[in-house]
Design an enzyme around this catalytic site. Structure first.
Site, PDB file in Angstrom:
ATOM      1  N   SER A 117       0.854  -1.199   0.000  1.00 32.69           N
ATOM      2  CA  SER A 117       0.000   0.000   0.000  1.00 32.69           C
ATOM      3  C   SER A 117       0.884   1.241   0.000  1.00 32.69           C
ATOM      4  CB  SER A 117      -0.854   0.009   1.265  1.00 32.69           C
ATOM      5  OG  SER A 117      -1.541   1.240   1.390  1.00 32.69           O
ATOM      6  N   TYR A 168      -2.035  -1.102  10.326  1.00 34.25           N
ATOM      7  CA  TYR A 168      -1.962  -1.231   8.860  1.00 34.25           C
ATOM      8  C   TYR A 168      -0.648  -0.684   8.306  1.00 34.25           C
ATOM      9  CZ  TYR A 168      -3.804  -1.257   4.053  1.00 34.25           C
ATOM     10  OH  TYR A 168      -4.018  -1.493   2.722  1.00 34.25           O
TER      11      TYR A 168
END
Ligand code: NDP
Length: 273
Positions: free
Chosen positions: A163, A176
């Site tokens: 990401s 995350y």
């Protein structure tokens, strides 16, 4: 003297006949990647934790003429991953491409998040990537039959979806961002272990927001989230699934044989301004 083979250029993006294992295949990006491999003539082996969803996907792919099969497994469980690899090898004899596209997030402020919730995210986005990458790499090395100093790309291709959040912090994202940052460092280190000796390229794709069922709401031009993104999106829009497949095929084919350990930006320029 420059030695460029015409046949290499003409075929450098081909994954035809390759065996591609796709994790998170029932998710938005996993499905897009898997379909891209299938349309490009690869044999696709799909995995995720939900057998019912995988069966539906296999039925959909087969109706489109894609050669595929599935095995349900939890990528964070070593014994599941070992059984998965046995199933792929039993079906197709080998693994040429590993595309890791599973993942999970549950945004929570560090002050409120439990250690158990944080660990769950780390397992879903980091530890599981390690387990799948480790056992598939072992299979790829076994396929070489003892050969070493294998030309780059000839031992296999590993592509991990991380990401843009691997490079930037964000409120509520201590799980995350940490796990995705860890996965980016993992591909860098795995590249050092695997590329020169075994010819296995290991890279990551770092997306921002791609349209999916879960992200559809972010595409409303009236929403504050969309407008905030547009302040930092030189390309002037959020991403469609078709924006993703170029990287998937590129990093899985001979076109990327000299690229390894790279966390590749797939963000419309999000980090440049
Ligand atoms: P989806 O939510 O659509 O799909 C997630 C996939 O991961 C599913 O196949 C799901 O299958 C599996 N999964 C969910 N939870 C877990 C878990 N705890 N452990 C293991 N597997 C799990 O996600 P996307 O396709 O949108 O995203 C794919 C990857 O790309 C993720 O790593 C995500 O973080 C990353 N990403 C996505 C972006 C986007 O805009 N879509 C942007 C940036 C990064 P099952 O539950 O059946 O196992």
């Amino acid at each position: 003297m420059v030695d460029l083979q015409k046949s290499f250029v003409q075929n450098m993006y081909s994954v035809e006949g390759k065996v591609a294992l796709v994790t998170g295949a029932t998710g938005a990006l996993g499905k897009v990647g898997a379909k891209a491999y299938g349309y490009a003539g690869a044999k696709v082996f799909l995995t995720g934790r939900n057998a019912g969803k995988l069966q539906e996907l296999v039925d959909e792919f087969k109706a489109e003429g894609i050669e595929c099969d599935f095995f349900a497994a939890d990528p964070a469980k070593e014994e599941d991953v070992q059984a998965l690899i046995k199933a792929v090898v039993a079906k197709y004899g080998r693994i040429d491409i590993l595309f890791i596209a599973h993942g999970f997030n549950k945004p929570q402020n560090i002050l409120e998040q439990s250690v158990a919730d944080w660990s769950y995210i780390m397992d879903a986005d980091c530890k599981s990537v390690y387990i799948v990458m480790k056992y598939v790499s072992m299979q790829m090395v076994e396929q070489l039959g003892g050969a070493e100093n294998v030309p780059s790309g000839q031992g296999g291709k590993i592509v991990v979806v991380t990401s843009q959040r691997s490079k930037r912090g964000m409120a509520g994202y201590t799980g995350y961002c940490t796990s995705k940052g860890g996965a980016d460092m993992m591909i860098a280190s795995a590249a050092c272990d695997l590329s020169a000796k075994y010819g296995i390229n290991v890279n990551a794709i770092c997306p921002t927001v791609f349209r999916s069922e879960l992200t559809e709401w972010m595409f409303d031009p009236e929403s504050a989230v969309y407008q905030n993104f547009m302040k930092r999106e030189p390309i002037g829009r959020l991403a469609e699934p078709s924006d993703f497949v170029g990287y998937v095929i590129f990093l899985s084919s001979n076109a990327s044989n000299y690229i390894t350990g790279a966390a590749c930006d797939c963000s419309g320029g999000y980090l440049v301004c």
